[in-house]
Every structure is written in C-alpha cells, then in structure tokens.
Design an enzyme around this catalytic site. Structure first.
Site, short mmCIF file in Angstrom:
data_model
loop_
_atom_site.label_atom_id
_atom_site.label_comp_id
_atom_site.label_asym_id
_atom_site.label_seq_id
_atom_site.Cartn_x
_atom_site.Cartn_y
_atom_site.Cartn_z
N LYS A 61 50.29 43.65 39.60
CA LYS A 61 49.84 43.66 41.00
C LYS A 61 51.01 43.44 41.95
O LYS A 61 51.13 44.13 42.98
CB LYS A 61 48.77 42.58 41.21
CG LYS A 61 47.46 42.87 40.50
CD LYS A 61 46.50 41.69 40.62
CE LYS A 61 45.20 41.95 39.87
NZ LYS A 61 44.27 40.80 39.97
N SER A 77 48.51 37.71 41.65
CA SER A 77 47.80 36.69 40.87
C SER A 77 46.62 37.32 40.14
O SER A 77 46.08 38.34 40.56
CB SER A 77 47.31 35.57 41.80
OG SER A 77 46.77 34.50 41.05
N ASP A 78 46.24 36.67 39.04
CA ASP A 78 45.07 37.12 38.29
C ASP A 78 44.47 35.92 37.58
O ASP A 78 45.17 34.94 37.29
CB ASP A 78 45.45 38.20 37.27
CG ASP A 78 44.23 38.90 36.70
OD1 ASP A 78 43.59 39.66 37.46
OD2 ASP A 78 43.89 38.67 35.53
N GLN A 79 43.17 35.99 37.32
CA GLN A 79 42.48 34.88 36.67
C GLN A 79 41.45 35.40 35.67
O GLN A 79 40.80 36.42 35.90
CB GLN A 79 41.78 34.00 37.71
CG GLN A 79 41.13 32.74 37.12
CD GLN A 79 40.44 31.92 38.19
OE1 GLN A 79 39.41 32.33 38.72
NE2 GLN A 79 40.99 30.76 38.52
N ALA A 114 47.17 33.15 36.54
CA ALA A 114 48.58 33.55 36.57
C ALA A 114 48.99 33.90 37.98
O ALA A 114 48.20 34.42 38.77
CB ALA A 114 48.81 34.74 35.65
#
Length: 201
Positions: A61, A77-79, A114
């Site tokens: 991203k 960011s990622d979750q 992250a």
C-alpha cells in the site's frame, strides 16, 4: 493552541489508506497530512502466514502511493484478526456482527497490525508489526444484541469498536500499543516520524 509538529523541510505526510479509523488516529499527532487510496489487491498468497500477509500488504500500500508522491513520507498499514486459524472479517451487517460475537464468546483473538513508511525523498523505508491479544469474556445473546444495536460495529474486524462500548466485551487486552487494535500503531509510528525529521510531541 498546541503548535503543529514540524516536518523535515518540505516533506509531506501521506496516509495510504481511506480508513476513517486510521485517519482519526493519525490526526492525534497534530501533523498535517493527505489521504490517498492504494487500491492494492489484498488477497493472501498460497501458504502466507498472517504476519507475512499484513507486512506485505502494508508495504504494498505504501509503495503504490509512493509512486505518485515525491518528497513525501508515505504511511501504509494493514490489519488481520485471527481466532485460532479463522480469519475474522468485517461483519457488514447487524446480524452478522451478532453471529460473529456469539462465536467469540470466551475466546481469544489475536490482531496483527502492520505499518510501513516510505520516505520518497531519501529512498528509505521501514516497517513494524504489532500484536494485540483480546480475551473475550462469556457473552450472552441479549448483551450482544444490545451492544451491536448501540455501537453498530459493522465495518470492524471482530465485530466490535474498542474505542467505544466494545471495551465492555472483554476480560482483558494484551498489547504494547492500544492504538494498534484500532488500526494504526501510533507509538511505533511516532518514532518513525521523528526519525524522518518530524518534531513530536
């Protein structure tokens, strides 16, 4: 009025996410920023672990947005939420949220969050993954239905909003950074911003 944080000369801050929750978290730091959609395919690769997936997507991203922004610090960011080996998605509706919370009663859920930053002026990048473990207490259907009706957590993985009434659903939360559970680990990110020339606090 509190003065805004000062960035490295000319360096712009860009959030590579259209998430309302991440935008609200980043606003806490008082740094002007813009928002850009990354439009990254979020499908996992065959055999990819949860940690590897969130790290890859956070970086992808940031990289996608970095290609469109010079002299900027890009934040991706990622979750991902896991109950055992089951990935918990966003319920999308009240009934699905109720069903999801029923399945999580007395269970443990691990959130992998992250974040990856890219300094396009310096061609530098770094990343981090934060783990948060949520221990649900035993929930009965009536309280689940009351909670969902009040908080409407349809767009939240796990079917709850920890920053509002969702906090009442747990026995405890194990975390090094409470903001990670909402979607953006601000403790680590603040350090990354300082390393890139932003004055915080």
């Amino acid at each position: 009025m509190t003065p805004a944080a000062t960035p490295q000369a000319g360096l712009r801050l860009v959030l590579a996410s259209t998430s309302t929750y991440r935008r609200q978290l980043l606003e806490r730091l008082g740094i002007p920023f813009t928002v850009a959609a990354s439009n990254v395919d979020e499908e996992p690769l065959p055999g990819e672990s949860a940690v590897d997936l969130v790290q890859r997507l956070a970086r992808a991203k940031a990289e996608a947005v970095a290609r469109r922004h010079t002299n900027s610090l890009i934040v991706g960011s990622d979750q991902l939420a896991l109950c055992g080996r089951d990935v918990l998605g966003k319920p999308g509706s009240g009934e699905r949220a109720i069903a999801q919370l029923k399945s999580l009663s007395s269970q443990r859920v691990v959130f992998h969050t992250a974040v990856h930053v890219i300094n396009t002026a310096a061609s530098a990048n770094e990343g981090h993954v934060d783990l948060t473990t949520v221990h649900f207490r035993q929930l009965d259907e009536d309280e689940i239905r009351r909670y969902v009706a009040r908080d409407k957590p349809y767009d939240c993985a796990g079917g709850f909003k920890v920053e509002t009434l969702g906090i009442t659903l747990f026995n405890r939360i194990e975390s090094q950074d409470p903001t990670a559970l909402i979607g953006l680990p601000l403790i680590w990110l603040a350090g990354a911003l300082r390393r890139n020339g932003f004055d915080l606090p």
